[in-house]
Write an enzyme that holds these catalytic residues in place. Structure first.
Site, short mmCIF file in Angstrom:
data_model
loop_
_atom_site.label_atom_id
_atom_site.label_comp_id
_atom_site.label_asym_id
_atom_site.label_seq_id
_atom_site.Cartn_x
_atom_site.Cartn_y
_atom_site.Cartn_z
N HIS A 1 0.82 -1.22 0.00
CA HIS A 1 0.00 0.00 0.00
C HIS A 1 0.85 1.26 0.00
O HIS A 1 1.87 1.35 0.68
CB HIS A 1 -0.99 0.01 1.16
CG HIS A 1 -0.39 0.04 2.54
ND1 HIS A 1 -0.16 1.21 3.21
CD2 HIS A 1 -0.01 -0.95 3.38
CE1 HIS A 1 0.34 0.95 4.41
NE2 HIS A 1 0.45 -0.35 4.54
N HIS B 1 4.40 2.56 13.34
CA HIS B 1 3.47 3.68 13.43
C HIS B 1 4.00 4.81 14.31
O HIS B 1 3.25 5.64 14.79
CB HIS B 1 2.09 3.24 13.90
CG HIS B 1 1.29 2.56 12.84
ND1 HIS B 1 -0.07 2.42 12.90
CD2 HIS B 1 1.66 2.01 11.66
CE1 HIS B 1 -0.51 1.80 11.81
NE2 HIS B 1 0.54 1.55 11.04
N GLU C 1 -5.10 1.24 2.72
CA GLU C 1 -4.91 0.13 3.67
C GLU C 1 -4.95 0.61 5.11
O GLU C 1 -5.47 -0.09 5.99
CB GLU C 1 -3.58 -0.57 3.38
CG GLU C 1 -3.37 -1.87 4.14
CD GLU C 1 -2.78 -1.70 5.54
OE1 GLU C 1 -2.80 -2.66 6.32
OE2 GLU C 1 -2.29 -0.57 5.86
N GLU C 2 -4.43 1.80 5.36
CA GLU C 2 -4.34 2.28 6.74
C GLU C 2 -5.71 2.51 7.38
O GLU C 2 -5.81 2.61 8.60
CB GLU C 2 -3.51 3.57 6.81
CG GLU C 2 -2.03 3.37 6.49
CD GLU C 2 -1.29 2.55 7.53
OE1 GLU C 2 -1.90 2.13 8.53
OE2 GLU C 2 -0.08 2.32 7.35
N ASP D 1 6.23 2.02 6.88
CA ASP D 1 4.98 1.29 6.66
C ASP D 1 4.09 2.19 5.79
O ASP D 1 3.53 3.15 6.28
CB ASP D 1 4.33 1.00 8.01
CG ASP D 1 2.92 0.47 7.91
OD1 ASP D 1 2.52 0.04 6.81
OD2 ASP D 1 2.20 0.50 8.93
#
Length: 397
Positions: free
Chosen positions: A81, A333, A232-233, A198
């Site tokens: 993503h 994150h 996606e998040e 990420d």
């Protein structure tokens, strides 16, 4: 001598580390919080053009690149993503600052002190996310006792703004997207520290593997789709980008190298399950075998507070075998850290996987009979090796 019933394992191609790093640097330089991914999509498509890889875009901008194989039946997909964490303006405050809500799931603890870009109708502004008690000279010990939470931070805009009217004059409004600066550092010892690894790193891994495959002389056994999703998040993932021809899908994302986890910043970490349940038994086992056969360092892990692109696809009803390979991330994150060894290892595994034969030939068809349907072990290991454990005469595996 090769047995005809054993699937070919594929080749481990050499990964261009400099290219992988360049792809990661380029992706990190383009802000792409969920909901504001158009520029990142354009950037990625430009890189695919340079590789000579064709692609299609969905209405919202998810990218489906296509690498042709020897057969279109039983195609495979690799998915990562482009979107990242971020924030959104919830309210304009009387003091000329902005109340925020997060985009994606991340703690305000890591937002405090972050430099940002606010995307307004009149242009972009720089700013800083600060705790409500930011000055020790003013608030004394209250700076240290203020609770952690999004209701305890505000965004200071780097423009003249001391009231709601000032913010309105700047063109800033409720709903504006806020991107968080990644602040990347690439260290000589291979470590990389940044926000948004990420999953910008996962996309860079995919691009490096795709480059190696394009430069290789061998075509994959089946078509390979390289899917770059944009939400996606917030849980959408690959739900709307799969084709019916895709039989196997491997997601590339971060693993959590933290206390209580088995993930590592070195090698590949293969996820056995996430919060949505176990990944496909046979595809996951195949990835482990490919790592062992090609001397790719690997670990296994189970993630209890984590989901990836594949989860949304399965929840949406896609009948596809799914697996997840990860690069270990410390402080996911937050201010994340990875190592180039893991990125290279994941890219290598993708080349081995995409060049290997399908293990389950029946998966080339969406629906078929029992013939060729796999078995899972049910007997103790000693019994499983005995002649009595063989399938009955005439039954086909």
């Amino acid at each position: 001598m090769n047995r005809p019933d054993v699937p070919r394992a594929g080749a481990r191609l050499e990964i261009d580390i400099d290219y992988l790093r360049e792809q990661l640097e380029g992706l990190l330089a383009v802000p792409s919080p969920t909901g504001y991914t158009d520029n990142a999509v354009r950037h990625l498509c430009g890189e695919l053009d340079k590789l000579g890889v064709g692609y299609d875009l969905t209405r919202r901008g998810a990218v489906r690149a296509h690498l042709r194989g020897q057969s279109a039946n039983g195609a495979r997909a690799v998915v990562g993503h482009l979107d990242t964490l971020g924030a959104q303006v919830k309210a304009l405050k009387p003091n000329g600052r902005l109340e925020l809500v997060p985009i994606g799931s991340w703690s305000a603890r890591f937002a405090e002190g972050a430099r940002t870009i606010i995307f307004s109708e009149k242009g972009a502004y720089r700013g800083t996310i600060l705790p409500l008690r930011a000055s020790g000279h003013t608030f004394g010990d209250e700076v240290d006792t203020l609770p952690v939470g999004w209701e305890h931070v505000e965004l200071r805009v780097d423009a003249y703004a001391s009231s709601v009217d000032d913010l309105t004059h700047l063109g800033i409004d409720v709903g504006d997207i806020v991107a968080i600066d990644p602040q990347p550092e690439f260290l000589d010892n291979g470590f990389i520290v940044s926000r948004h690894l990420d999953n910008k790193a996962g996309c860079a891994i995919m691009m490096a593997a795709l480059k190696a495959l394009k430069e290789g002389a061998e075509a994959p056994p089946v078509d390979i789709y390289w899917l770059f999703t944009i939400a996606e998040e917030v849980g959408h993932g690959a739900a709307s980008i799969l084709l019916p021809d895709i039989a196997e899908m491997v997601a590339v994302d971060n693993g959590t190298s933290a206390p209580g986890q088995n993930s590592s910043e070195f090698g590949v970490t293969i996820a056995m399950a996430d919060m949505t349940g176990p990944f496909d038994f046979h595809l996951t086992r195949r990835l482990v075998e490919l790592c062992d056969a090609h001397d790719i360092r690997r670990r296994k892990d189970v993630f209890r507070h984590y989901r990836s692109d594949s989860a949304s696809a399965v929840e949406a009803g896609a009948d596809v075998r799914t697996a997840l390979i990860t690069f270990g991330v410390d402080a996911s994150h937050g201010y994340e850290r990875i190592h180039m060894h893991a990125l290279r290892s994941c890219s290598e595994l993708l080349t081995v996987f995409t060049l290997s034969d399908m293990e389950l030939k029946r998966d080339a068809r969406p629906i078929s009979g029992l013939a060729g349907f796999p078995r899972q072990p049910t007997l103790p290991a000693v019994q499983a090796l005995s002649p009595d454990s063989r399938p009955p005469e005439g039954e086909t595996d």
